[in-house]
Write a protein that holds these residues in place. Structure first.
Motif, PDB file in Angstrom:
ATOM      1  N   THR A  75       0.835  -1.214   0.000  1.00  0.00           N
ATOM      2  CA  THR A  75       0.000   0.000   0.000  1.00  0.00           C
ATOM      3  C   THR A  75       0.867   1.262   0.000  1.00  0.00           C
ATOM      4  O   THR A  75       0.413   2.327  -0.394  1.00  0.00           O
ATOM      5  N   PHE A  76       2.140   1.124   0.406  1.00  0.00           N
ATOM      6  CA  PHE A  76       3.043   2.282   0.391  1.00  0.00           C
ATOM      7  C   PHE A  76       3.715   2.453  -0.979  1.00  0.00           C
ATOM      8  O   PHE A  76       4.376   3.449  -1.231  1.00  0.00           O
ATOM      9  N   THR A 195      -1.447   5.015  -0.583  1.00  0.00           N
ATOM     10  CA  THR A 195      -2.466   5.628  -1.447  1.00  0.00           C
ATOM     11  C   THR A 195      -3.616   4.646  -1.649  1.00  0.00           C
ATOM     12  O   THR A 195      -3.424   3.425  -1.555  1.00  0.00           O
ATOM     13  N   ILE A 196      -4.796   5.193  -1.945  1.00  0.00           N
ATOM     14  CA  ILE A 196      -5.979   4.335  -2.192  1.00  0.00           C
ATOM     15  C   ILE A 196      -5.655   3.371  -3.325  1.00  0.00           C
ATOM     16  O   ILE A 196      -5.883   2.163  -3.235  1.00  0.00           O
ATOM     17  N   GLU A 197      -5.076   3.945  -4.372  1.00  0.00           N
ATOM     18  CA  GLU A 197      -4.761   3.134  -5.562  1.00  0.00           C
ATOM     19  C   GLU A 197      -3.873   1.947  -5.158  1.00  0.00           C
ATOM     20  O   GLU A 197      -4.168   0.796  -5.465  1.00  0.00           O
ATOM     21  N   ASN A 198      -2.810   2.248  -4.382  1.00  0.00           N
ATOM     22  CA  ASN A 198      -1.913   1.154  -3.961  1.00  0.00           C
ATOM     23  C   ASN A 198      -2.627   0.187  -3.036  1.00  0.00           C
ATOM     24  O   ASN A 198      -2.403  -1.020  -3.068  1.00  0.00           O
ATOM     25  N   ALA A 199      -3.502   0.737  -2.197  1.00  0.00           N
ATOM     26  CA  ALA A 199      -4.217  -0.134  -1.251  1.00  0.00           C
ATOM     27  C   ALA A 199      -5.100  -1.122  -2.023  1.00  0.00           C
ATOM     28  O   ALA A 199      -5.129  -2.316  -1.706  1.00  0.00           O
ATOM     29  N   LEU A 200      -5.748  -0.643  -3.076  1.00  0.00           N
ATOM     30  CA  LEU A 200      -6.587  -1.547  -3.883  1.00  0.00           C
ATOM     31  C   LEU A 200      -5.708  -2.590  -4.563  1.00  0.00           C
ATOM     32  O   LEU A 200      -6.020  -3.783  -4.557  1.00  0.00           O
ATOM     33  N   GLY A 201      -4.569  -2.121  -5.090  1.00  0.00           N
ATOM     34  CA  GLY A 201      -3.633  -3.049  -5.741  1.00  0.00           C
ATOM     35  C   GLY A 201      -3.132  -4.083  -4.741  1.00  0.00           C
ATOM     36  O   GLY A 201      -3.067  -5.286  -5.029  1.00  0.00           O
ATOM     37  N   ALA A 202      -2.818  -3.608  -3.514  1.00  0.00           N
ATOM     38  CA  ALA A 202      -2.271  -4.511  -2.484  1.00  0.00           C
ATOM     39  C   ALA A 202      -3.280  -5.590  -2.117  1.00  0.00           C
ATOM     40  O   ALA A 202      -2.932  -6.754  -1.924  1.00  0.00           O
ATOM     41  N   ALA A 203      -4.562  -5.208  -2.063  1.00  0.00           N
ATOM     42  CA  ALA A 203      -5.608  -6.170  -1.680  1.00  0.00           C
ATOM     43  C   ALA A 203      -5.691  -7.293  -2.715  1.00  0.00           C
ATOM     44  O   ALA A 203      -5.920  -8.455  -2.368  1.00  0.00           O
TER      45      ALA A 203
END
Ligand SMILES: Cc1cc2nc3c(=O)[nH]c(=O)nc-3n(C[C@H](O)[C@H](O)[C@H](O)COP(=O)(O)OP(=O)(O)OC[C@H]3O[C@@H](n4cnc5c(N)ncnc54)[C@H](O)[C@@H]3O)c2cc1C
Length: 285
Positions: A75-76, A195-203
């Motif tokens: 997410t980072f 970031t939200i974008e990274n958080a979605l990617g991380a999930a």
């Protein structure tokens, strides 16, 4: 450029309990965090990614639940997460830990390209030996820069890095060629927000998961408790000192206050004066 960051999932320090028989930390059901020192290492790696377009892989050795900490690093902005997990690694001391991690780093080099830079934190908040980073560097034949406070320059053409090392008595300005392992000091930077974008990617991201066999470990006696010459004999919380600190009041400047303090110490522990006289000999006036 490929950069690997080694992180350790540690018990949230306020909740540490020690197993009464094995003297190892009881990790079951205890809230965990990413070892704070490793976040400074991750931030440095992400800054080099921003500046040079590097790829950042994050590696941890731990129980399957350590995948949660890896996902957090995605997410980072980390690009890839690798979990090295196997019950054969349980109870590893730093020798066994650096061995297993160096084998995983060998496989990472095969699969994703040899990292020019490996970052670790200076130490962990649970074992806090500061030995794993240098152990990995030695095993992989990497140069090592420890206790690093700042990365001042990276020259990709010359394949070198310039850093500031905080040492006793001051700051050292050091240059090393790649490949290099760097242990980052605390407070060497400020961790960015995910970031939200990274958080979605991380999930959605797959955490690459390897066991001892997958990284080519044949001799399991080098792993876990069997591979650990260090026996943690006893872990205990130091008993709080009953004695209260004494405030020494004294009129006048620093010299007068220092003299009053020395007198108070001598009064409390008369033996010290004799020892100092012996030590100082003719210097003590
Ligand atoms: C209270 C206590 C005392 C201990 N004392 C000793 C001892 O004296 N000698 C000894 O050999 N072992 C000791 N151990 C065991 C030691 O904690 C483990 O071997 C541990 O896996 C690595 O050592 P460390 O936590 O000191 O790491 P450090 O050497 O302090 O870690 C430095 C850096 O290496 C990386 N790193 C460390 N562990 C991992 C991991 N599992 N995955 C990915 N990266 C990692 C991180 O970037 C970390 O910031 C002790 C454990 C405890 C709980």
């Amino acid at each position: 450029m490929h950069i690997v960051v080694c992180i350790k999932q540690v018990p949230d320090s306020a909740q540490i309990r020690v197993h009464p028989v094995t003297n190892t930390i009881m990790r079951q059901g205890v809230p965990t965090i990413i070892n704070p020192y490793d976040l400074f290492a991750l931030e440095e790696a992400l800054r080099l990614k921003d500046k040079f377009g590097a790829t950042v892989t994050v590696l941890t050795m731990g129980p399957p639940t350590a995948a949660d900490s890896l996902r957090k690093t995605l997410t980072f902005g980390a690009d890839r997460a690798v979990l090295l997990t196997d019950r054969y690694f349980a109870g590893s001391d730093t020798l066994a830990t650096s061995y297993a991690l160096s084998m995983a780093l060998g496989k990472i080099a095969e699969e994703f390209g040899k990292p020019e830079i490996i970052f670790t934190g200076k130490q962990t908040i649970d074992g806090d030996t500061a030995q794993v980073g240098p152990g990995i560097a030695k095993r992989l034949g990497y140069n090592q820069l420890t206790y690093i406070a700042r990365i001042s320059e990276v020259d990709l053409d010359a394949a070198t890095i310039r850093v500031e090392r905080r040492a006793e008595g001051g700051v050292q300005d050091l240059v090393s060629s790649f490949p290099v392992l760097i242990t980052m000091l605390e407070a060497s930077n400020e961790m960015r927000r995910g970031t939200i974008e990274n958080a979605l990617g991380a999930a959605r991201a797959e955490v690459v998961t390897w066991n001892a066999e997958a990284v080519g470990i044949e001799d399991l006696t080098k792993c876990g408790l069997r591979g650990s010459p260090t026996i943690v004999k006893k872990v205990f919380a130091p008993t709080a000192r009953a004695e209260k600190a004494e405030i020494v009041e004294a009129e006048g400047g620093v010299d007068a206050k220092a003299a009053a303090l020395v007198e108070a110490i001598f009064a409390k522990a008369p033996g010290i004066e004799g020892d100092l006289l012996e030590l100082a000999g003719e210097h003590y006036v």
